[in-house]
Design an enzyme around this catalytic site. Structure first.
Site, short mmCIF file in Angstrom:
data_model
loop_
_atom_site.label_atom_id
_atom_site.label_comp_id
_atom_site.label_asym_id
_atom_site.label_seq_id
_atom_site.Cartn_x
_atom_site.Cartn_y
_atom_site.Cartn_z
N MET A 1 -4.21 -0.51 12.07
CA MET A 1 -4.39 -1.26 13.31
C MET A 1 -4.09 -0.35 14.48
O MET A 1 -3.21 0.50 14.42
CB MET A 1 -3.46 -2.47 13.34
CG MET A 1 -3.65 -3.38 14.53
SD MET A 1 -2.56 -4.82 14.43
CE MET A 1 -3.05 -5.66 15.93
N GLY A 51 -8.64 -3.03 5.24
CA GLY A 51 -7.84 -3.37 6.41
C GLY A 51 -6.99 -2.19 6.85
O GLY A 51 -7.28 -1.04 6.53
N CYS A 52 -5.94 -2.48 7.59
CA CYS A 52 -5.05 -1.41 8.09
C CYS A 52 -4.58 -0.54 6.93
O CYS A 52 -4.03 -1.03 5.94
CB CYS A 52 -3.85 -2.04 8.80
SG CYS A 52 -2.65 -0.84 9.39
N TYR A 53 -4.78 0.75 7.04
CA TYR A 53 -4.52 1.63 5.91
C TYR A 53 -3.04 1.85 5.62
O TYR A 53 -2.68 2.36 4.57
CB TYR A 53 -5.23 2.97 6.05
CG TYR A 53 -5.19 3.66 7.40
CD1 TYR A 53 -4.10 3.59 8.25
CD2 TYR A 53 -6.28 4.41 7.82
CE1 TYR A 53 -4.08 4.25 9.47
CE2 TYR A 53 -6.29 5.08 9.04
CZ TYR A 53 -5.18 4.99 9.86
OH TYR A 53 -5.17 5.64 11.07
#
Length: 224
Positions: A1, A51-53
């Site tokens: 994000m 999604g956010c890694y």
């Protein structure tokens, strides 16, 4: 994000993390893959977007047999150079992704898929995971050879028939066009920042769920 955008929600997230630290996306017991990828080399590599890694890397790094997990970007035009800021705009075609290097004698590609869809990514949410919205947060699989392609497509079809989620599976198998590392400040983020409000609210519960659901696969010390 996006780090700067996160600042807008960190106060609320911090309160949630304290009040309900075990809350995140719903976890499921994904089925054992009916089709797996046969090994093609001593150490294999796999690419996942979910999604956010930060959390994706955090969970994969605790799987036995995984040697290295790197956060970065995949899915965009071949040869196009990007960084965190440009990908965060949502219009590059790239997704936050991780590159997983693993020993297929210890853990298979199919097992990685099972863990991924059990505790990391919801395959029914189009272009978002948890609080993160945009094409850069889509869930996607990027097979690196024919064996992975076969296994990935078969498993998505298997999940769609399993009825574990109310909505249909929308995760796609995408053509691999290259992987670019994210900046050093994004590598090993969960390990380095366990008290970060975002990690506490969204990612630590994923790791806890993995440990509880797959104790035989879990290792306490994360990979590099």
């Amino acid at each position: 994000m996006r780090v700067r955008s996160k600042r807008l929600i960190l106060a609320a997230v911090a309160a949630l993390a304290v009040a309900a630290p075990a809350c995140a996306e719903r976890v499921v017991q994904a089925p054992v893959p009916q089709v797996d990828a046969a090994p093609t080399r001593k150490l294999e590599t796999a690419i996942f977007a979910g999604g956010c890694y930060w959390g994706v890397e955090g969970v994969f790094s605790h799987i036995k047999g995984v040697h290295l997990v790197v956060s970065g970007f995949a899915g965009g035009p071949k040869g196009k150079r990007v960084d965190y800021e440009t990908v965060s705009g949502g219009d590059t075609g790239f997704a936050e992704s991780v590159r997983v290097t693993y020993d297929p004698k210890q853990v298979s590609y199919g097992t990685l898929l099972r863990v991924f869809f059990s505790v990391i990514a919801d395959p029914t949410t189009l272009n978002y995971q948890g609080p993160d919205h945009g094409t850069q947060y889509r869930s996607a699989l990027f097979p690196l050879n024919a064996e992975q392609d076969k296994a990935a497509r078969a498993y998505l079809a298997q999940l769609d028939k399993a009825g574990l989620w109310r909505d249909p599976v929308v995760t796609k198998v995408e053509r691999f066009t290259g992987f670019q590392n994210a900046g050093e400040d994004h590598q090993d983020f969960m390990r380095k920042n366990p008290r970060h409000p975002y990690i506490m609210r969204w990612d630590a519960p994923k790791l806890a769920a993995f440990k509880a659901m797959y104790p035989a696969l879990y290792r306490d010390r994360p990979s590099a």
